[in-house]
Design an enzyme around this catalytic site. Structure first.
Site, PDB file in Angstrom:
ATOM      1  CG  ASP A 145      -1.150   1.809   6.825  1.00  0.00           C
ATOM      2  OD1 ASP A 145      -1.355   1.503   5.636  1.00  0.00           O
ATOM      3  OD2 ASP A 145      -1.167   2.644   7.577  1.00  0.00           O
TER       4      ASP A 145
ATOM      5  CG  ASP B 220      -4.404  -1.552   3.215  1.00  0.00           C
ATOM      6  OD1 ASP B 220      -4.008  -0.619   1.853  1.00  0.00           O
ATOM      7  OD2 ASP B 220      -3.080  -0.764   3.925  1.00  0.00           O
TER       8      ASP B 220
ATOM      9  CG  ASP C 137      -1.715   1.317   1.874  1.00  0.00           C
ATOM     10  OD1 ASP C 137      -2.099   1.950   0.345  1.00  0.00           O
ATOM     11  OD2 ASP C 137      -1.624   1.494   2.804  1.00  0.00           O
TER      12      ASP C 137
END
Length: 645
Positions: free
Chosen positions: A540, A544, A346
């Site tokens: 995080d 996600d 991410d």
């Protein structure tokens, strides 16, 4: 720090086996002396009563201190679920029975030998549990880190209370050198805090009003007033302890194979020992010798080392990880990691810091004046970009504006003295018909790098511009470089626009960019990557979680949301991408130790069982060899501590 466990299970188990160890040898040593005197020096201390004394002295060793092993082993014969205790239980009971049978038929008395076998077995179990206890001392150390007392502000009075009495919303007073009692937010004061027990970083972290602090970290040089936001089992430290304990209870897929092998191996040895006994009786005609050889086969084949090979390596590995801020939540991740070819990330909060920062600026006036004007106007806004500019300006006093207005999606404007100040984007400049001549090139460069540009205008004249972006974490570049050097393909999956995503990817050296991805589509993108081979995902945020679940190995940043952490097979407490490299190194080193342990455990049985069948090994020698095999596996696992990750 309150925690649901008073004491780690391993510590209780170690204390229990220690008692059994001392108890066993209190009786086993006199038996050994009597046996040596009788068999080597042909001297019977108690004359004809010698055998009875040995039989009675051996009883508590087997049926009291060894009762746990006997009970577990015999149970397998009724449930047809045989375990490693089954062989020791059967071997010692048969050996002990010879002492009783000796009064009725002519048979070698192995009752003293049975007590020695059990005492050595108990010693081996104590060494194993002690090693496991050592490997989980990190948990005990974490438990001890928490503060026991807290200084609570009640009205104008400071009252010292037990940590268990602290409630959410209490204001805690933390003086220099003291531990912060629990998780909270600074509401008054400023200081530096040593967070090394959480992050592993030696440098203290500056804390100001509204900053979050973590329980058990140490206040350095100023008084902090902290409002408690989490207590007891909800705190960050308690959460880490739970994750470490959870990791040490999980199984690696290769463990399931070892368990299946043990399930087949034990009954096979039982059959082999019967066949050995029958074979020796047929070919030698010596019932006593045949029984001794059969007992040796049972004892030598006890697969203790096999049962210990995987859990001890996993326990040591997860304990090492805890020290480094790498929490292995699921053991299978250790085995799967070696197959991973692609690592997807991410962007926001993972590769980047997750909050805007001023990265560049240009001014046509004195720098101090530029930040004085820009910082004072932006101070009146709560927008993240405004906060980034205020942080960069770092003013002690702010100028007072006589008028102020927010122009949604475009910027701010205000009046100070006789001057009209505008701070805004290109759209606002076009609206106000302010020419970008002289600064256009710089603004275009910043925009191509994916940065948000704010132009500062005084009385319709541009005095400078500021570029704001979600800055890359200090170690992201180094981490990606290390991963690529190890042959991993790196991919960024983000909901951000293509320009910004590519700019960040270029900055850190990411191989592939997948931008404009909706949160619900992240898992699909991971699925597509998995068609090329196994993929790990590092994230995080709440968005996600589906991608973390979909990936073969999920790595969650400890600085992220709770749901992301819960979805992670591995959690990086520091929130640093270098932790990804360390986690991979730790996983590979741990799995390597697991394979080595299994090799030695299997190899030991392959060599030792034929020797026992051939009658080369005495039952006591067989038990010593079996104990040594377990110790060698434990020692090999502990060598993992020397590995630099």
């Amino acid at each position: 720090m309150e925690h649901k466990h008073e004491e780690p299970f391993e510590a209780q188990e170690m204390r229990l086996w220690k008692r059994r160890l001392w108890g066993s040898w209190v009786f086993a040593i006199p038996i050994a002396i009597l046996m040596i005197l009788e068999r080597i020096f042909d001297f019977m201390v108690f004359g004809e009563m010698n055998s009875l004394i040995i039989l009675l002295t051996g009883f508590p060793v087997i049926f009291f201190f060894g009762w746990q092993t006997i009970k577990g082993g015999v149970k397998g014969f009724f449930t047809f679920y045989f375990n490693m205790d089954s062989l020791i239980a059967l071997g010692t009971i048969i050996a002990y029975s010879t002492g009783i049978l000796g009064y009725f038929i002519s048979v070698q008395d192995y009752s003293g030998v049975s007590a020695m076998i059990m005492a050595i077995f108990v010693t081996g179990k104590y060494i194993e549990t002690k090693s496991r206890g050592k490997a989980t001392q990190e948990i005990k150390k974490l438990l001890e880190l928490g503060a026991k007392k807290a200084r609570v502000l009640r009205g104008k009075e400071e009252i010292e209370v037990s940590i268990k009495e602290v409630k959410i919303g209490d204001v805690l007073v933390v003086r220099p050198g003291e531990k912060i009692p629990t998780d909270g937010v600074v509401i008054k004061g400023q200081s530096a805090v040593d967070e090394s027990m959480i992050t592993g970083e030696s440098m203290p972290v500056d804390k100001n009003i509204k900053d979050v602090v973590i329980g058990a970290t140490i206040n350095q040089d100023g008084i902090l007033y902290v409002k408690a936001t989490k207590i007891g089992s909800d705190t960050f430290l308690a959460h880490i302890i739970n994750l470490v304990e959870e990791a040490q209870g999980t199984k690696v897929p290769i463990q399931k194979v070892a368990d299946k092998v043990t399930g087949i191996f034990v009954p096979a040895i039982l059959i082999l020992s019967v066949l050995t006994f029958v074979g020796w009786v047929v070919f030698s005609g010596d019932w006593s010798r045949s029984l001794g050889v059969a007992i040796s086969v049972l004892v030598i084949a006890c697969p203790c080392a096999l049962g210990l090979a995987v859990p001890i390596a996993l326990t040591v590995g997860s304990g090492m990880g805890a020290k480094k801020g790498i929490l292995i939540r699921k053991g299978e991740a250790i085995q799967t990691m070696k197959e991973v070819k692609t690592i997807a990330f991410d962007k926001t909060g993972t590769i980047t810091k997750g909050k805007p920062e001023v990265t560049d600026f240009a001014s046509n006036v004195k720098e101090n004046y530029f930040w004085d004007v820009a910082g004072s106007l932006e101070h009146m806004s709560e927008h993240p970009i405004a906060k980034a500019i205020v942080t960069k300006a770092a003013l002690k006093n702010y100028r007072k504006f006589t008028s102020f207005s927010i122009l949604r999606g475009r910027g701010l404007e205000g009046k100070i003295g006789g001057k009209k100040i505008i701070i805004g984007n290109r759209t606002l400049m076009n609206e106000k018909k302010i020419s970008l001549k002289g600064i256009e090139k710089k603004i275009r460069e910043w925009e191509e790098e994916g940065k948000t540009t704010m132009i500062v205008v005084e009385n319709a004249k541009i005095i400078g511009a500021v570029a704001v972006a979600d800055a890359v974490k200090d170690d992201s570049l180094a981490a990606i470089k290390m991963l690529r050097a190890r042959g991993y393909r790196t991919v960024m999956i983000t909901g951000d626009n293509d320009t910004t995503a590519k700019a960040i990817a270029k900055q850190v050296g990411i191989d592939e960019v997948i931008a404009n991805v909706l949160p619900e589509d992240k898992a699909k993108k991971i699925e597509e990557l998995q068609r090329r081979g196994m993929a790990a995902f590092v994230g995080d945020g709440i968005n996600d979680a589906p991608a973390l679940k979909q990936s073969n190995v999920s790595i969650a940043m400890g600085s992220g949301s709770d749901i992301a952490i819960e979805s992670g097979d591995i959690v990086l407490v520091k929130g640093s991408l270098v932790g990804v490299v360390q986690a991979i190194n730790l996983s590979k080193a741990t799995f390597s130790k697991i394979k080595q342990n299994l090799f030695w455990a299997f190899g030991y049985n392959v060599v030792a069982i034929p020797l026992a069948v051939a009658g080369v090994l005495n039952p006591i020698i067989a038990e010593i060899a079996m104990a040594l095999s377990s110790i060698s596996v434990v020692t090999n696992a502990n060598l993992l501590r020397r590995k630099k990750i």
